[in-house]
Motif scaffolding. Structure first.
Motif, short mmCIF file in Angstrom:
data_model
loop_
_atom_site.label_atom_id
_atom_site.label_comp_id
_atom_site.label_asym_id
_atom_site.label_seq_id
_atom_site.Cartn_x
_atom_site.Cartn_y
_atom_site.Cartn_z
N THR A 31 7.43 7.88 -4.59
CA THR A 31 7.74 6.51 -5.03
C THR A 31 7.78 6.41 -6.56
OG1 THR A 31 5.42 5.82 -4.92
CG2 THR A 31 6.74 5.46 -2.95
N GLY A 32 6.99 7.22 -7.26
CA GLY A 32 7.06 7.24 -8.73
C GLY A 32 8.42 7.74 -9.19
N ALA A 33 8.87 8.84 -8.61
CA ALA A 33 10.17 9.38 -9.00
C ALA A 33 11.29 8.43 -8.61
CB ALA A 33 10.37 10.75 -8.35
N VAL A 34 11.18 7.80 -7.45
CA VAL A 34 12.20 6.84 -7.03
C VAL A 34 12.29 5.68 -8.02
CG1 VAL A 34 12.63 5.02 -5.31
CG2 VAL A 34 12.26 7.38 -4.57
N ALA A 35 11.14 5.21 -8.50
CA ALA A 35 11.15 4.13 -9.49
C ALA A 35 11.95 4.54 -10.72
CB ALA A 35 9.71 3.77 -9.87
N ALA A 36 11.72 5.77 -11.20
CA ALA A 36 12.44 6.23 -12.39
C ALA A 36 13.94 6.35 -12.10
CB ALA A 36 11.88 7.57 -12.85
N LEU A 37 14.29 6.91 -10.96
CA LEU A 37 15.72 7.10 -10.65
C LEU A 37 16.44 5.76 -10.48
CD1 LEU A 37 14.81 10.09 -10.12
CD2 LEU A 37 16.63 10.14 -8.39
N SER A 68 0.82 -1.22 0.00
CA SER A 68 0.00 0.00 0.00
C SER A 68 0.84 1.26 0.00
CB SER A 68 -0.91 0.02 1.23
OG SER A 68 -1.71 -1.13 1.25
N PHE A 69 2.02 1.20 0.58
CA PHE A 69 2.83 2.40 0.60
C PHE A 69 4.02 2.26 -0.34
CE2 PHE A 69 0.43 2.34 4.61
CZ PHE A 69 -0.43 3.37 4.27
N VAL A 70 5.20 2.10 0.18
CA VAL A 70 6.38 2.15 -0.70
C VAL A 70 6.39 1.09 -1.80
CG1 VAL A 70 7.97 3.42 0.70
CG2 VAL A 70 7.59 1.01 1.13
N GLY A 71 5.66 0.00 -1.60
CA GLY A 71 5.62 -1.03 -2.63
C GLY A 71 5.11 -0.52 -3.97
N THR A 72 4.43 0.64 -3.93
CA THR A 72 3.92 1.20 -5.18
C THR A 72 5.04 1.51 -6.17
OG1 THR A 72 3.91 3.30 -4.01
CG2 THR A 72 1.81 2.15 -4.20
N MET A 73 6.28 1.66 -5.69
CA MET A 73 7.36 1.97 -6.64
C MET A 73 7.56 0.81 -7.63
SD MET A 73 10.98 1.71 -4.56
CE MET A 73 10.42 2.61 -3.14
N GLU A 74 7.35 -0.40 -7.16
CA GLU A 74 7.46 -1.55 -8.06
C GLU A 74 6.40 -1.50 -9.16
OE1 GLU A 74 8.73 -4.81 -4.72
OE2 GLU A 74 7.17 -5.32 -6.17
N ASN A 75 5.19 -1.19 -8.75
CA ASN A 75 4.09 -1.16 -9.73
C ASN A 75 4.31 -0.03 -10.73
OD1 ASN A 75 2.92 -3.29 -8.34
ND2 ASN A 75 1.85 -1.92 -6.95
N CYS A 76 4.81 1.10 -10.27
CA CYS A 76 5.12 2.20 -11.19
C CYS A 76 6.23 1.79 -12.13
CB CYS A 76 5.50 3.45 -10.40
SG CYS A 76 5.86 4.86 -11.47
N SER A 77 7.25 1.12 -11.60
CA SER A 77 8.37 0.71 -12.44
C SER A 77 7.92 -0.26 -13.53
CB SER A 77 9.45 0.06 -11.57
OG SER A 77 10.55 -0.33 -12.35
N ARG A 78 6.98 -1.13 -13.19
CA ARG A 78 6.46 -2.05 -14.21
C ARG A 78 5.77 -1.30 -15.35
NH1 ARG A 78 4.78 -5.15 -9.81
NH2 ARG A 78 6.63 -6.38 -9.33
N VAL A 99 -3.03 5.79 -10.50
CA VAL A 99 -1.90 5.17 -11.21
C VAL A 99 -0.73 5.12 -10.22
CG1 VAL A 99 -0.31 5.39 -13.15
CG2 VAL A 99 -2.71 6.08 -13.42
N PRO A 100 -0.10 3.94 -10.06
CA PRO A 100 1.03 3.84 -9.12
C PRO A 100 2.10 4.89 -9.44
CG PRO A 100 0.42 1.65 -9.89
CD PRO A 100 -0.39 2.63 -10.69
N GLY A 101 2.52 5.61 -8.40
CA GLY A 101 3.53 6.66 -8.61
C GLY A 101 2.92 8.05 -8.73
N PHE A 102 1.59 8.13 -8.65
CA PHE A 102 0.92 9.43 -8.82
C PHE A 102 -0.05 9.71 -7.67
CE2 PHE A 102 2.52 8.26 -12.88
CZ PHE A 102 2.95 9.46 -13.43
N PRO A 152 -3.88 18.57 -13.32
CA PRO A 152 -2.58 18.00 -12.96
C PRO A 152 -2.65 17.13 -11.71
CG PRO A 152 -2.57 20.42 -12.74
CD PRO A 152 -3.96 20.02 -13.12
N ILE A 153 -2.05 15.97 -11.80
CA ILE A 153 -1.93 15.05 -10.65
C ILE A 153 -0.44 14.94 -10.37
CG2 ILE A 153 -2.30 12.68 -9.84
CD1 ILE A 153 -4.94 13.94 -10.43
N THR A 154 -0.04 15.11 -9.12
CA THR A 154 1.40 15.11 -8.80
C THR A 154 2.02 13.73 -9.01
OG1 THR A 154 3.08 15.70 -7.17
CG2 THR A 154 1.13 14.58 -6.32
N ILE A 155 3.21 13.73 -9.58
CA ILE A 155 4.08 12.55 -9.44
C ILE A 155 4.43 12.48 -7.96
CG2 ILE A 155 6.31 11.53 -10.06
CD1 ILE A 155 6.20 13.23 -12.66
N ASN A 156 4.45 11.28 -7.37
CA ASN A 156 4.83 11.21 -5.95
C ASN A 156 6.24 10.64 -5.79
OD1 ASN A 156 4.64 8.36 -5.86
ND2 ASN A 156 2.44 8.48 -5.40
#
Lengths: 267, 267, 267, 267
Positions: free
Chosen positions: B200-206, B105-115, B144-147, B194-198
């Motif tokens: 975990t979304g930015a972390v996935a990209a980095l 529910s929280f930080v795990g969203t970075m995986e879903n965004c990365s996918r 959307v995961p990361g947003f 506009p919906i903010t990138i959050n």
């Protein structure tokens, strides 16, 4: 392939063996001897104690497992609920997180009480020993393990019911019960007023009576709380509290960067 | 003694070997090559990525590890504090309990965004694919995961700083950053605002930019939160909050045995 | 809604505050003051120690965090790998399981060593006190915490490198280093032969030198091992070992129901 | 003190309330209504299901809890033993570590099987739906959840005993049992040979018959394994295996730094 190790002989297990077509718990065939014939309490005692449990063992274990299961929104239950909210795909992790709060400060006290009961049983003068223990703790301003309860006053009703049930069992030797009574009188004398025996103190005596070693006792709290925490997960599924708890805590504990103003004695 | 197993060949490890007089992390001698010469970030990247990290890898890893460390009295931090209060002899159990809230529910969203970012990079028409993803989630009323972020509005300031820092690194290929930008435009279009990138979304990209596989990303949250949770344990030692949280929750969540009145739709 | 509790004043936190548009770690603005400017080691020290770390603090913390990260297929790493095989969707649970093996028997010894170093620093006659400690342990046939290593002989090379690095830092007061040297001479005298200082003993001295309280030291092992265990999860993804370990253990430890034949002294 | 939160109304609990002189589990007084009168199984079902369990519920729960308790030196049991060896003061942490291996790959499969059984019960053409499910899994080369067992061949004896016991209970509606039979025929047809129903498949059907929701089922595995793992801790106290396992694994899994030679397809 072949492996060599420094160990001379590998350890063995008495708990379980399995073949392609069968599974055995100790000497019992799971399918033929246990399934449909034994209760959960009976089989867990058999595996933990390494012997066939008597009916009295099961009665004592059942009441202990019931008593330790629940005490409302304890630190344990709150931890389980918050972890479940965060990772609902991982029920086992939520229960595991709550179990880690079954520690020294709460249920772990049954071990410390049991050690005192062992000491009294080994003493030449149990009364004198008990008084020494009580005064030692009084001098250190520490409660005697198994005595006192901050939520139940004047007495912890669970403790006295546990002791009544055990006293009604003629097959129990009674040594741990008597040791706890001796300790209780000494605690009252040292305090100058009655101090309640608490649930973990009574549990220590009851488990001692059925032959559970001190260092295994905490395992009964773990099994019991595992069941209690599963019920909290189910309630969290039906009536979610996690976000409410989070928001309440965030709203209540505010930021204060100044360490000096807050805890001068600790710096 | 000698052991035979069904396995043909045992697995091997590249992480560590030790002799009576030395310890090696991968190909490096711990004492001669690492101690006093490398930072924690450098060695953890070396072990996780299986290669010598470049300075840019360390800059990206450092900022990611800093950003995920803390967000106040989160479910994670509360669980750690309550378990620590209950079992202060067991600091590691308190941190472990809190880490289990690093879930889906929280930080795990970075995986879903990365996918999703992987999917965009593989697509013939990334813009079309991004819009399809955004509309799919909108139809299911799911973010959307990361947003989006319920505590940071209108934008999650951490996300845009992370992206700025990454864009300033000429050695990064930029594919994950561009995929996130494409997805962000599609999310805004689908939402009509506009919906903010959050974070975990930015972390996935980095992390994608420095070659961290999707299924390893959650490990960065775990390492970072482990540090954050140790700080919460230290604060719990200095300014105990556990009993206050327990009493506050107990006082707030009251007993109501009637299931029908509460959640009729769930019965 | 409104909540009343028995508590007089709620506790406060110095670790983090957040607003809709910002996040602060202690007095620092995460986005403006930390991201892109500080390393992971720097920020974790800032949060744990509650002060701005000096370069020497970071050098000491880095080398300690590197040294405790890895020691091959330890109980910790094996537990993490087996749990990861069983629940790969739950990376955090696998790391948490391994962290629970960071206990009293292994890295927890740094706390016990640090307590001895505190005792020596408080003693009127440190040499005499050190000899008393060494002889006490000898009489109980227990190793002095921080001394001896079953896998590194005759010396634990990590320990002496740690001490060399610390001695080369003029800003450190040196009290813990000297206390450890005093204790080491006493241990050798009592044993009649040199006994190696081990890594956890040297770590205790180094962390003491930068002002880490004894009861916080285990947190450094937790952070370091969290990183090491993430690397083991990554290796488990690439070169699975879990099933091999399971089959090897099952093939090696056989069933033996007879308790008497096995451990007569324990019944 | 007084706290305000954003939440409109706090959640409530049906599990437990306590006063200075009493403790209540749901509507029952612990001391007067439960202690000495109910078994562990009965009270845990009462708390989890939120209703008074019938004798048939207890028979089904008991057999399920017995069956899931033990399967020898599983990943779960090995993790518990290694953590216990490392931190024997922390029995609860050792059990918690093992519970985390109760994941998706092993017992978690009962949830996935139960979801299929729900799907069949909702289908207009259960036979057709079952065949579709079986062929879908065959096409993806995945076992159907609840079918097949790598250690029990040709049949998992626990599964058929569980089903026999449930069929002998006239009070059970039988819908889940029939759905499992339908699915079993489809699995055999798709495979062209008989594939055993396994214990988790049969457990899913039995728990479904007594009204345990799919998302609660894993909780029964957690309670059962908690008991099994306590027995492993007790055996570890009596016949230590942890160091043997550690040495065996260390001796078997050797160091190989070359990633190319080992897993070319994964790079």
């Amino acid at each position: 392939m072949t492996v060599s190790t420094k160990a001379k002989a590998p350890p063995t297990t008495r708990l379980c063996r399995h073949t392609l077509t069968s599974l055995h718990y100790g000497g019992a065939n799971l399918v033929d001897d246990l399934m449909g014939q034994k209760t959960f309490t009976e089989v867990l005692l058999m595996q933990i104690l390494g012997r066939t449990p008597r009916p009295v063992d099961m009665r004592i274990a059942d009441v202990v497992l019931i008593v330790l299961m629940e005490h409302g929104l304890t630190p344990s239950a709150i931890a389980t609920r918050l972890v479940y909210m965060s990772a609902p795909e991982n029920l086992q992790g939520a229960v595991a997180a709550g179990l880690m709060a079954v520690g020294s400060s709460f249920v772990g006290t049954m071990e410390n009480c049991s050690r005192l009961l062992d000491r009294l049983q080994a003493a030449a003068d149990p009364q004198g020993e008990a008084l020494a223990i009580a005064r030692e703790h009084q001098a250190r301003k520490q409660p005697v393990p198994g005595f006192g309860h901050h939520l139940h006053k004047p007495v912890d009703p669970r403790a006295y019911k546990l002791l009544d049930l055990a006293r009604a069992e003629p097959e129990l030797p009674g040594d741990y019960l008597r040791a706890l009574e001796t300790l209780s009188r000494a605690v009252d004398t040292a305090a100058g007023k009655p101090i309640t025996i608490n649930a973990t103190g009574a549990v220590a005596a009851l488990l001692g009576e059925i032959g559970v070693p001190t260092e295994v006792m905490r395992g009964f709290a773990v099994m019991s709380r595992a069941a209690g925490l599963v019920a909290h997960v189910v309630e969290e599924q039906q009536r979610p509290s996690g976000r409410f708890i989070w928001e309440t805590v965030e709203a209540t504990i505010s930021f204060d960067a100044d360490p000096v103003a807050l805890e001068p004695e600790q710096l």
